[in-house]
Write a protein that holds these residues in place. Structure first.
Motif, PDB file in Angstrom:
ATOM      1  N   SER A   1       0.832  -1.207   0.000  1.00 34.54           N
ATOM      2  CA  SER A   1       0.000   0.000   0.000  1.00 34.54           C
ATOM      3  C   SER A   1       0.860   1.247   0.000  1.00 34.54           C
ATOM      4  O   SER A   1       0.537   2.240  -0.664  1.00 34.54           O
ATOM      5  CB  SER A   1      -0.916   0.012   1.228  1.00 34.54           C
TER       6      SER A   1
ATOM      7  N   ASP B   1      -6.043  -1.546  -4.686  1.00 32.63           N
ATOM      8  CA  ASP B   1      -5.461  -2.052  -3.452  1.00 32.63           C
ATOM      9  C   ASP B   1      -6.459  -2.983  -2.762  1.00 32.63           C
ATOM     10  O   ASP B   1      -7.457  -2.531  -2.204  1.00 32.63           O
ATOM     11  CB  ASP B   1      -5.079  -0.890  -2.532  1.00 32.63           C
ATOM     12  N   GLU B   2      -6.214  -4.243  -2.827  1.00 32.03           N
ATOM     13  CA  GLU B   2      -7.068  -5.282  -2.243  1.00 32.03           C
ATOM     14  C   GLU B   2      -8.548  -5.071  -2.561  1.00 32.03           C
ATOM     15  O   GLU B   2      -9.386  -5.012  -1.670  1.00 32.03           O
ATOM     16  CB  GLU B   2      -6.865  -5.355  -0.722  1.00 32.03           C
TER      17      GLU B   2
ATOM     18  N   GLN C   1      -8.139   0.972  -0.598  1.00 29.56           N
ATOM     19  CA  GLN C   1      -8.616  -0.124   0.239  1.00 29.56           C
ATOM     20  C   GLN C   1      -9.930   0.281   0.920  1.00 29.56           C
ATOM     21  O   GLN C   1     -10.846  -0.496   1.023  1.00 29.56           O
ATOM     22  CB  GLN C   1      -7.555  -0.440   1.290  1.00 29.56           C
TER      23      GLN C   1
HETATM   24 MG   LIG Z   1      -2.161  -2.742   2.357  1.00 34.32          MG
END
Ligand SMILES: [Mg+2]
Ligand SMILES: Nc1ncnc2c1ncn2[C@@H]1O[C@H](COP(=O)(O)OP(=O)(O)O)[C@@H](O)[C@H]1O
Lengths: 522, 291
Positions: free
Chosen positions: A62, A183-184, A104
């Motif tokens: 991240s 991100d994820e 995220q």
């Molecule tokens: Mg992360």
């Protein structure tokens, strides 16, 4: 000046530059107090590819992406967009370089409509007065081109998570992004929603865009990625081509040692029933019957797995067992005792332990130290409390040090606040606390969500350990592979009922999946 | 009741509503940007002093009004600097400013007019019609303009986004600090306008009598929308006008009658608060992610 989204969107369709390098990050270093989050990281993204970025929690993924998007300033290193060195001082620079990021945590304005969220910051206007005609047309076009399914007039707060994510995607496409960072993104999605997302990925890839995709789910990574860059402790370990990548290899590169994803999980002779759920019904705040006639039992020495698409009553079921809940019928018994009307403390005294779905909200007090988090629920009991009902600091610290060592929690000290830990380590804290209470019944709700492979392996072992110690384990997971590999028996939940039970030996993934979709027996 | 008295009541009600309405509109701008401004009370009071002072200095009511607006903004700017730049708790800053406003006004009054608790008479005034300061009517275009600015302009969209999710706005390149300063400064300007309809003829210590707080209640009851806030101000304003008109004819201790608008505010708020939702980031200072 607002970017012209209409011009940016479809023109790249023909895509003569497929395979050319869109982005190069060279020698990126970023240190935070106490950790080097990124240590001379270099990577490359080409047009028309999905580059997966994998690594354990805290590896620095991240951070690297936030640097690329201008949210963090690197200590050193260079970013080249289309071979030109660029300085990205803030999101505005990133956007103008064609870089977009789906965070995220979503960055949406909930009461605004989809269209308002899309134009915000890049509005079309005349003399400061908003004009929506052009943006609406451009957005509609992007929706069509990218396999999205959103109503532009809907207000975002009423959209399910999967659609909110589509709004985020639309937002960055609207700004003409060619480099898209995710991100994820699948951490919050159901398997069906993830499939939709990957369809969108494929369409964007075909348009020549470059996608950076962060995920802990290696199956997904293998499914969608063209290349895979593995990061460990802030360093790039290796970049794999799809063809050479396998699940064990990626896992090993991530963790630094071989990872056994198949746990040794012997079937034990089952003991007496510990949890007995009989004809349980529950009506939620909207007046919908979230649980109807749910009946099953979990015996000592077994893991009972609940399989099902999220939102089919799993959360409500766990709630009815773990908390005092106004149920609409039936009963829940723990070791023969009826739980109705009992508060959480009485339930825990009977031997209940709970690894909750949302660890931030229900599992931890984020601003409290690890030591204090470890005694939650037993804070009023003997070693931690003196005759005068004051807390015994020394015992609490000792307990924490013991659990940190025993459960391999990576933390600077037992006085570190819980929020400073990575997700996987936070989960270990909860598991350590719950396991140390020597439970008779362990509820594990999405125990490995958002947790990396190393920690996942550890959590699997702990669940099996609990069962070996004679506990009954009730596992709820949206990850079917997880349910299949851990459970001795499997119940499939659909629309608030358990519609089918399997013994572990007779369950196949296809058949369980079939029931998860609500198909009736053939 | 005669038509004449009814018409008088309508005019009188507008007159009592207008100061609330201006201040409530100010509250809407400030809170939509994410800053709670309970210093409306102090802002009104200090502006009320400034309009008298300014008119006398500049020999013109209009210049006096301009002066009051500028002073209202300067006063609000203190709140902005303290809460946005230095991230001090917004309620604490507001309370401090309310006390400060009264103190400074008294100090200036003593030095300028030789009396601590009231100013000299302001010889300039807006024309009045049936007991109504005609400037009160200005609240109507201002409310419509406010609605337009908040809902139809780029500035309004950005201002509202910052009050809901400043982090998201920031990642889209919106200047959170600038937007919040704007919201608070506009609320200061509105306090200046409210001074024009409160009682521009003379400043008296404590003359706002909690109207700034009633304006906040109106803002909440009006669900943070400009039109709603003005309608709610009318409700409170007419209740107050009713109190004044009928106080003499009812056999109730006057203290109870005077309580009426405030009790109404409490009851109304208790009834709506559940359904009415503040901007999500209202009152929360914005801290940037990193360094
Ligand atoms: Mg992360
Ligand atoms: N804003 C921050 N302040 C201090 N440390 C941070 C900050 N952001 C990340 N870190 C630390 O940097 C490391 C990498 O974190 P992160 O990039 O979030 O990892 P990943 O996304 O791979 O899980 C971790 O040790 C984390 O604690």
């Amino acid at each position: 000046m607002p970017m012209n989204a209409a011009a940016a969107a479809p023109s790249s369709g023909g895509d003569p530059a497929a395979g050319s390098v869109l982005l190069r990050m060279e020698g990126i270093t970023k240190a935070f107090p106490g950790v080097v989050a990124n240590d001379k990281i270099s990577l490359e993204l080409r047009a028309g590819e999905v580059l997966a970025l994998v690594g354990e929690n805290g590896a620095g993924k991240s951070t690297l992406m936030k640097i690329l998007y201008g949210l963090y300033r690197p200590d050193s290193g260079e970013i080249l967009v289309r071979d030109r060195t660029t300085r990205i001082a803030g999101p505005r620079d990133a956007i103008s370089q064609g870089i977009g990021m789906v965070h995220q945590h979503f960055m949406l304005i909930p009461p605004f409509t989809v269209l308002e969220n899309i134009v915000l910051g890049s509005e079309t206007s005349r003399l400061g007065v908003l004009s929506y005609a052009k943006p609406r047309a451009a957005a509609a076009k992007l929706i069509e081109l990218n396999n999205l399914h959103i109503d532009l007039g809907a207000s975002v707060e009423h959209l399910p998570v999967g659609l909110q994510q589509q709004v985020e995607i639309l937002k960055i496409l609207y700004r003409g992004a060619e480099i898209l960072i995710f991100d994820e993104p699948t951490a919050v999605l159901t398997p069906q929603e993830s499939d939709e997302l990957f369809k969108t990925f494929r369409q964007m890839r075909a348009q020549g865009k470059g996608i950076i995709f962060i995920s802990h789910k290696l199956d997904e990574v293998l499914d969608i990625a063209d290349r895979i860059t593995v990061i460990r402790r802030g360093k790039v370990i290796r970049t794999l081509d799809r063809a050479e990548a396998t699940k064990p290899l990626i896992a090993e590169l991530m963790v630094g040692k071989p990872v056994i994803l198949n746990v040794d999980n012997p079937r034990l002779p089952p003991g007496p029933a510990v949890l007995e759920v009989d004809k349980l019904g529950f009506v939620n705040a909207e007046g919908v019957a979230a649980l109807r006639d749910v009946s099953f039992r979990v015996r000592s020495g077994e893991i009972y797995g609940i399989a099902g698409v999220e939102g089919n009553g799993q959360s409500e079921l766990i709630r009815a067992i773990a908390y005092r809940t106004r149920i609409s019928g039936g009963s829940v018994r723990l070791l023969g005792a009826d739980l109705s009307g009992l508060d959480v403390r009485s339930r825990r005294e009977l031997g209940l332990a709970h690894i909750p779905e949302d660890r931030h909200k229900f599992g931890l007090l984020l601003s409290f130290s690890l030591a204090d988090n470890f005694i939650l629920g037993s804070h009023y009991k003997k070693p931690f409390v003196s005759v005068l009902r004051t807390q015994v600091r020394r015992q609490i610290a000792e307990n924490a040090r013991r659990l940190i060592a025993q459960f391999d929690v990576r933390a600077p000290s037992e006085q570190t606040p819980a929020h400073a830990l990575s997700g996987g380590n936070q989960q270990k804290v909860i598991i350590a606390r719950e396991m140390s209470a020597k439970p008779r019944l362990l509820l594990a709700n999405q125990p490995t969500r958002g947790v990396d492979v190393g920690a996942t392996e550890f959590i699997y072992k702990q669940l099996v350990e609990a069962k070996k110690n004679g506990a009954a384990v009730l596992l709820v997971s949206a990850d079917l592979d997880e349910v299949m590999s851990l459970s001795d028996r499997i119940g499939v939940m659909f629309k608030g009922s358990i519609i089918k039970e399997f013994e572990r030996e007779s369950a196949t993934k296809e058949e369980v999946g079939f029931y998860m979709m609500g198909e009736k027996a053939r | 009741m005669h038509w004449g008295t009814l018409f008088d009541y309508i005019c009188k009600g507008l007159d009592t509503s207008a100061p609330l309405a201006f201040a409530a509109l100010g509250g809407v701008f400030s809170e939509k940007s994410g800053v709670v401004n309970i210093a409306l009370e102090g802002g009104m009071l200090f502006s009320a002093f400034s309009i008298v002072w300014g008119s006398i200095i500049f020999h013109s009511l209009w210049l006096g009004l301009l002066f009051a607006v500028v002073i209202g903004m300067a006063f609000a700017a203190i709140h902005a600097v303290v809460t946005i730049t230095y991230k001090v708790n917004q309620i604490i800053s507001g309370v401090a400013l309310n006390i400060l406003a009264e103190g400074i006004a008294r100090f200036l009054s003593q030095n300028i007019f030789g009396q601590e608790t009231q100013s000299a008479m302001n010889p300039y005034s807006f024309p009045s019609y049936r007991g109504m300061n005609v400037f009160s009517l200005v609240v109507i275009p201002v409310a419509i303009l406010s609605w337009f600015v908040l809902n139809k302009t780029v500035f309004g969209l950005r201002l509202r986004s910052v009050g809901e999710n400043p982090e998201a706005a920031d990642t889209l390149g919106i200047n959170v600090t600038l937007m919040r300063y704007s919201g608070v400064l506009i609320s200061g300007a509105m306090c200046g306008l409210s001074a024009a309809v409160l009682y521009p003829s003379r400043w008296v210590s404590g003359m706002t009598g909690g109207r700034g707080f009633i304006a906040l209640a109106a803002m909440i009851f009006g669900r943070w929308s400009p039109i709603g806030a003005v309608l709610a101000s009318l409700l409170f304003g007419y209740a107050d006008a009713a109190r004044i008109s009928f106080a003499s004819s009812i056999q109730i201790p006057s203290q109870f009658v005077q309580m009426f608008p405030y009790v109404l505010a409490v009851v109304v708020l208790a009834g709506v608060v559940g359904r009415s939702r503040a901007p999500a980031a209202d009152g929360v200072p914005y801290e940037k992610g990193e360094d």
